[in-house]
Structure formats: structure tokens, C-alpha cells
Scaffold this active site. Sequence first.
Site, PDB file in Angstrom:
ATOM      1  N   HIS A  84       0.867  -1.349  -0.081  1.00  0.00           N
ATOM      2  CA  HIS A  84      -0.156  -0.072  -0.047  1.00  0.00           C
ATOM      3  C   HIS A  84       0.788   1.222   0.027  1.00  0.00           C
ATOM      4  O   HIS A  84       0.258   2.268  -0.383  1.00  0.00           O
ATOM      5  CB  HIS A  84      -0.654  -0.028   1.127  1.00  0.00           C
ATOM      6  N   ASP A 114       3.391   9.339  -1.034  1.00  0.00           N
ATOM      7  CA  ASP A 114       2.243   8.618  -0.798  1.00  0.00           C
ATOM      8  C   ASP A 114       1.972   7.561  -1.511  1.00  0.00           C
ATOM      9  O   ASP A 114       2.191   7.826  -2.714  1.00  0.00           O
ATOM     10  CB  ASP A 114       1.194   9.748  -0.670  1.00  0.00           C
TER      11      ASP A 114
END
Length: 474
Positions: free
Chosen positions: A158, A366
Site C-alpha cells: 500500500h 504517498d
Amino acid sequence: MARLVVVSNRLADPRKAAAGGLAVALGEALNQSGGLWFGWSGEVVEDAARAPDDGLQVQPAGRVTLATVDLTKSDHDAYYLGYSNRVLWPVFHYRLDLADFDAGFLSGYRRVNKMFARHLMELLRPDDIVWIHDYHLIPLADELRALGSRHRIGFFLHIPLPPPLVLAALPGHEWLIRALFAYDVVGFQSQADVSHFERFVMNEAGAEKLASDRFRCYDRSVVARAFPIGIDVDEFQRLGQMREAREMYETMREQYSRRELLVGIDRLDYSKGLPQRLRAFRNLLQDYPDTRDRATLIQIASPTREDVRAYTTIRRELEGLCGHINGNYGEIDWMPVRYINRTLPRRKLPGLCRASRVALVTPLRDGMNLVAKEYVAAQDPADPGVLVLSRFAGAAEQMREALLVNPYDTQGTARAIHQALKMPLEERQRRHAALLAGIRAQDVHWWRRSFLAALGDEVSAPSEESYEPAEEAR
Ligand code: ADQ
């Protein structure tokens, strides 16, 4: 139909709406096939109180079975707070300066992954498909293979994978990359991450490229591909129709009827670029006087990992900046920044997003960033707000119609925020329509289906290969 087994550090009860899009999407996949979800219970027990079965609990939640184990305090410190959050999280977000390479962390990380593998192996049926999530569990497939597992096993990261030279600074990185070859499919958030993986395995590990997305190394082959995660657009829009979101929207519109609202919604994490964002907002007020007494930033930053030192530092820095901006620019009846150090209930999120003219999603790095997608989903297509998005968020690869910024360039970001505030309706509508079509086409269901299809396609071939477990990390 083969049973799906999902493994992640923490579980969420898929029946609860508060669980959010990812839990709902995984829960839905699990519900279809009647699956198992395995992970840590969230309980930490004193070392002396460790139960022989590690507190294993197996309980039904609808058609899904939830199985959890507890962690002892020393395992929690080394595996979770230590190796996961003080080594892998900073290094994978390019923050070598914040990493703490304590050797004890790695052995705790290995110990917990071994313990997870032992319990999971007991619960697995021969034709199960196993989908393991995130950086806490990179070596789990390797540990399962060492116990004789021949299952199809996929892994999804992730968070970002850093470029080879950053990864190479991590002691034991060869072992981690080698452990990825115990999977049949490894999924990343973006093409950038895949290219970092490819460059690392080709140049540092001597891999052979068998196909555009298949690599052979350590006598194993693995498929590595980008599967950018999405949100459940319909679920989020439905949430927006409900009372709490509507009330939130009405209240904000009323309270800020004379102002222009900007919103930031994040975990209070150093990867999210919050100090840089506040400096950009300060530049906005400084360089564009028309925004003074008008532009108001609501920054929601939920507390997270507060027992890791880097997080208390960032919190203090943020509080200082907010106080400084409000002190310098505020008026008796106007506070430029409203900083809220809490988690906003999920049901209110769409209302706050819809009431805000601009969203600031400006992480320094991110994996994806789902807030960017949630903001777009929550807008009124007839009068949509504008997304200002960091080019360093995985989402920037897909969301090209956002205003892309370099968050380190606070003046450039201030310029983009000003452009967003001044953007004509027609341009806002055009950009929003394209962004909405994109997040609909690649929503969380698409993500899950594509990953599982890739894993399903990896029929027995990889599992026929002989398997040598990764060497002990030195
Ligand atoms: P996170 O770093 O937690 O997740 P993100 O994708 O931004 O990041 O947020 C996940 C969810 O948390 C979103 O649904 C968001 O609305 C919610 N959230 C965040 N801050 C909140 C707040 N203050 N109040 C209420 N809700 C909040 C990791 C990776 C990301 C990746 C996700 C999913 O770091 O890059 O997008 O996993 O893969």
C-alpha cells in the site's frame, strides 16, 4: 470457487460502515467466496502472559471468518513500532533520516511473521488463495512456503517502493526483496513503484525479465504489476446523501458563506507534507492579498502512532505553524487556519469535502492517497471544487486533471492554490468530470478484481517451482 484468505496487520469488521472503503471492498470479496481474514487483534499482552496459542481467536462475522492473534509487548515494540514503523515506513517514504536501524527490530519482525505463518498454516485449506497486505507482512509468504505452503499467494504494497539506491541503504534489503519472490503476484500502487522494483531486481539482484511484468530470480518467478487502489465511489456518494454528511455540508456553507474554504484531511504523518502545506498557505496569504480575510484552511489531522518519536516532533511543528499564521494574519472575526487534531467521523467526510472549494492533498510521498479520490467523489458536478495534488502521491499518475504541485516548492504551491480559488466554473466542471470518470473506471472493486484475476491467472506454474526459503537476514 477457491476460498479467499486475506491477511493484513489489522482487521476491520466488514459489516460496519465505519470500516471504510478498503475494508468494505475486501469484505465484499470475502463474502462472495466465504473467506477468512487473518491478522493481529490489536491486543498487546505482557510477555510473561503470552498464551501458548498466542490468543488465537476465530469468530464468524457474517459469511466471513475473522481470525486474530495477540502480540506480546516485546513483539509489538519490535515488529510494529520498531521495524514496520521506524524502519520500513520512513525508508519506503524516502526518509532515511528518520529511520532507526536497530538490529533487534528486524528479529522481532521475523519472529512475528513466523508466528503469523504458523497459525495461518493451521487454518489454510489446500486450494485457498491467499492475499497478503502491506509492509508489515513482506516475509509472510516466505515463512508459509518454508512450512510447505503451495498456495497461490499475492502481495499488495500500500505504500511506495523507493528507488534502488534508497532501498539499498536499508540493512537486510536483499532479504526483503528476495522474500517478495515467494509470492506469485506482487502488486504496487503506481508505475513508478514497479519501475523501482524492476530496476532493483535487474541491476542489483541479477533477475531475468521473462515478460513485460514477470521476473525470474532466486530460482523463482514473480509477476510484478501496478494495481492503483481506488475508492468505492458509490458508497462514498451514498454516504454523502445521508443526514450527517448533509448537516456537515449545511453547517460549513452557513458558517463560511463569506469565505472560501480549503480542506486538508490526513493522518498526522510526516509523509503527508503538512508543515510544507501550511507554509504554502502562509505564502498564499502573503503573496495574494485578495485571499486575506477570505481563504480559510480547515486541516484535520488525526493522531497516529503517537508512541513513535518522529510523530510528536511533527505535531509540535504543525501546532507552532498554525499559531504563527493565525497570530500574524488572523482578525477578530477570522481565523485563517482551523487545525483539528482528531479523526473526523467517516460519515461527515463527504459533507466537509463538498463544502470546500479546494482540497489540499500535498504529501511529500504517498503510496496512493485516497482522500484525493474521496474529495472528487463528494463534489457537486454542477459546481465542483478543485483538487490541488502533490505530484509525489501515487494518485498523481492517474489524476492528471488535478492541479499538480511540488509540495517542497511552497511558492509554486501557493500559486496553484490561488489558481484553484480563481478557476472559472467551466474549467472546474471539465477537470472534475474527467477526474470523476477516472476514479469510477478504476474504483476499489476494479482494483480487487484486477488483482485477484492476475493471481488467478498465475495457475499452477509458479507453485511447481522448487522453493528455497530466503536466507536469514544478517
Ligand atoms: P493512509 O496513509 O492512511 O493509507 P490515505 O489513503 O490518505 O492514507 O487515507 C486512507 C483513509 O483514511 C481514507 O479513507 C481517508 O478518508 C481516511 N482518513 C485519513 N485521515 C483522516 C482524518 N483525519 N479523519 C478521518 N478520516 C481520515 C495507506 C497509504 C496510502 C494509500 C492507502 C490505501 O499510505 O498511500 O492510499 O494506504 O492503499
